[in-house]
Design a protein around this motif. Sequence first.
Motif, PDB file in Angstrom:
ATOM      1  N   PRO A  25     -34.488  24.271 -11.115  1.00 18.47           N
ATOM      2  CA  PRO A  25     -33.721  23.892  -9.918  1.00 18.47           C
ATOM      3  C   PRO A  25     -33.245  25.100  -9.114  1.00 18.47           C
ATOM      4  O   PRO A  25     -33.231  25.068  -7.879  1.00 18.47           O
ATOM      5  N   LEU A  26     -32.892  26.173  -9.799  1.00 16.73           N
ATOM      6  CA  LEU A  26     -32.453  27.381  -9.094  1.00 16.73           C
ATOM      7  C   LEU A  26     -33.610  28.047  -8.363  1.00 16.73           C
ATOM      8  O   LEU A  26     -33.451  28.538  -7.247  1.00 16.73           O
ATOM      9  N   VAL A  27     -34.784  28.051  -8.987  1.00 11.62           N
ATOM     10  CA  VAL A  27     -35.955  28.648  -8.356  1.00 11.62           C
ATOM     11  C   VAL A  27     -36.390  27.809  -7.151  1.00 11.62           C
ATOM     12  O   VAL A  27     -36.713  28.346  -6.094  1.00 11.62           O
ATOM     13  N   ALA A  32     -31.577  31.446  -7.376  1.00 13.96           N
ATOM     14  CA  ALA A  32     -31.587  32.000  -8.728  1.00 13.96           C
ATOM     15  C   ALA A  32     -30.775  33.294  -8.826  1.00 13.96           C
ATOM     16  O   ALA A  32     -30.148  33.552  -9.854  1.00 13.96           O
ATOM     17  N   ALA A  33     -30.758  34.082  -7.763  1.00 11.57           N
ATOM     18  CA  ALA A  33     -30.030  35.352  -7.807  1.00 11.57           C
ATOM     19  C   ALA A  33     -28.527  35.176  -7.572  1.00 11.57           C
ATOM     20  O   ALA A  33     -27.746  36.078  -7.855  1.00 11.57           O
ATOM     21  N   LYS A  34     -28.107  34.007  -7.094  1.00 13.13           N
ATOM     22  CA  LYS A  34     -26.706  33.802  -6.732  1.00 13.13           C
ATOM     23  C   LYS A  34     -25.827  33.345  -7.888  1.00 13.13           C
ATOM     24  O   LYS A  34     -24.618  33.527  -7.845  1.00 13.13           O
ATOM     25  N   PHE A  35     -26.421  32.708  -8.907  1.00 11.84           N
ATOM     26  CA  PHE A  35     -25.619  32.044  -9.925  1.00 11.84           C
ATOM     27  C   PHE A  35     -25.943  32.509 -11.332  1.00 11.84           C
ATOM     28  O   PHE A  35     -27.085  32.849 -11.633  1.00 11.84           O
ATOM     29  N   ASP A  36     -24.930  32.483 -12.195  1.00 14.01           N
ATOM     30  CA  ASP A  36     -25.088  32.550 -13.642  1.00 14.01           C
ATOM     31  C   ASP A  36     -24.603  31.213 -14.173  1.00 14.01           C
ATOM     32  O   ASP A  36     -23.649  30.636 -13.660  1.00 14.01           O
ATOM     33  N   ALA A  37     -25.233  30.720 -15.212  1.00 19.21           N
ATOM     34  CA  ALA A  37     -24.899  29.387 -15.715  1.00 19.21           C
ATOM     35  C   ALA A  37     -24.397  29.484 -17.157  1.00 19.21           C
ATOM     36  O   ALA A  37     -25.000  30.157 -17.980  1.00 19.21           O
ATOM     37  N   GLY A  56     -27.999  18.929 -14.909  1.00 16.13           N
ATOM     38  CA  GLY A  56     -26.650  19.397 -14.612  1.00 16.13           C
ATOM     39  C   GLY A  56     -26.628  20.505 -13.578  1.00 16.13           C
ATOM     40  O   GLY A  56     -25.769  20.517 -12.680  1.00 16.13           O
ATOM     41  N   ILE A  57     -27.562  21.431 -13.684  1.00 11.83           N
ATOM     42  CA  ILE A  57     -27.649  22.522 -12.707  1.00 11.83           C
ATOM     43  C   ILE A  57     -27.983  21.960 -11.330  1.00 11.83           C
ATOM     44  O   ILE A  57     -27.393  22.365 -10.324  1.00 11.83           O
ATOM     45  N   ALA A  58     -28.915  21.001 -11.263  1.00 11.15           N
ATOM     46  CA  ALA A  58     -29.294  20.404  -9.978  1.00 11.15           C
ATOM     47  C   ALA A  58     -28.105  19.690  -9.343  1.00 11.15           C
ATOM     48  O   ALA A  58     -27.871  19.806  -8.136  1.00 11.15           O
ATOM     49  N   ARG A  59     -27.328  18.967 -10.153  1.00  9.30           N
ATOM     50  CA  ARG A  59     -26.157  18.276  -9.605  1.00  9.30           C
ATOM     51  C   ARG A  59     -25.098  19.267  -9.133  1.00  9.30           C
ATOM     52  O   ARG A  59     -24.436  19.050  -8.108  1.00  9.30           O
ATOM     53  N   ALA A  60     -24.924  20.354  -9.868  1.00  8.42           N
ATOM     54  CA  ALA A  60     -23.958  21.376  -9.451  1.00  8.42           C
ATOM     55  C   ALA A  60     -24.387  22.036  -8.146  1.00  8.42           C
ATOM     56  O   ALA A  60     -23.546  22.334  -7.289  1.00  8.42           O
ATOM     57  N   LEU A  61     -25.691  22.259  -7.982  1.00 12.94           N
ATOM     58  CA  LEU A  61     -26.185  22.833  -6.729  1.00 12.94           C
ATOM     59  C   LEU A  61     -25.951  21.885  -5.558  1.00 12.94           C
ATOM     60  O   LEU A  61     -25.649  22.332  -4.446  1.00 12.94           O
ATOM     61  N   SER A  65     -23.900  22.863  -2.164  1.00 12.82           N
ATOM     62  CA  SER A  65     -24.422  22.801  -0.806  1.00 12.82           C
ATOM     63  C   SER A  65     -25.258  21.533  -0.631  1.00 12.82           C
ATOM     64  O   SER A  65     -26.244  21.341  -1.344  1.00 12.82           O
ATOM     65  N   LEU A  66     -24.878  20.703   0.315  1.00 18.93           N
ATOM     66  CA  LEU A  66     -25.609  19.459   0.551  1.00 18.93           C
ATOM     67  C   LEU A  66     -26.987  19.697   1.173  1.00 18.93           C
ATOM     68  O   LEU A  66     -27.854  18.825   1.113  1.00 18.93           O
ATOM     69  N   GLU A  67     -27.219  20.862   1.740  1.00 18.00           N
ATOM     70  CA  GLU A  67     -28.538  21.156   2.313  1.00 18.00           C
ATOM     71  C   GLU A  67     -29.607  21.285   1.235  1.00 18.00           C
ATOM     72  O   GLU A  67     -30.802  21.152   1.520  1.00 18.00           O
TER      73      GLU A  67
END
Length: 104
Positions: A25-27, A32-37, A56-61, A65-67
């Motif tokens: 999801p980060l990629v 990917a460079a903005k977050f640590d999980a 969970g990562i996708a829902r947090a993203l 940001s809704l975009e």
Amino acid sequence: MSPSITGHSKLISSTEMDRMLVKLPLVTSDTAAKFDAVITVAGGGMRGQAVAAQHGIARALCLFSLELRPALKKAGFLRRDPRMKERKKYGQPGARKRFQFSKR
């Protein structure tokens, strides 16, 4: 990204595929460079935990940001696995197990 799942510094995963699933999801959203999980998962196997972490990562993203939601939804990261444990039925030892049948 340096993910930590359930207190371990590395992804405790049997395959590289599971590690890739968690990061996907980060990629996909180019974050990917903005977050640590730091992820806590319980139950299931390695693949199930990896997919749960991915969800969970996708829902947090999406909350961040809704975009990002349309891209994550199109990739299928926001769909939850609907399978649940079947409940135990009364008068029987388990959900599907039955007591031994006796003709006499």
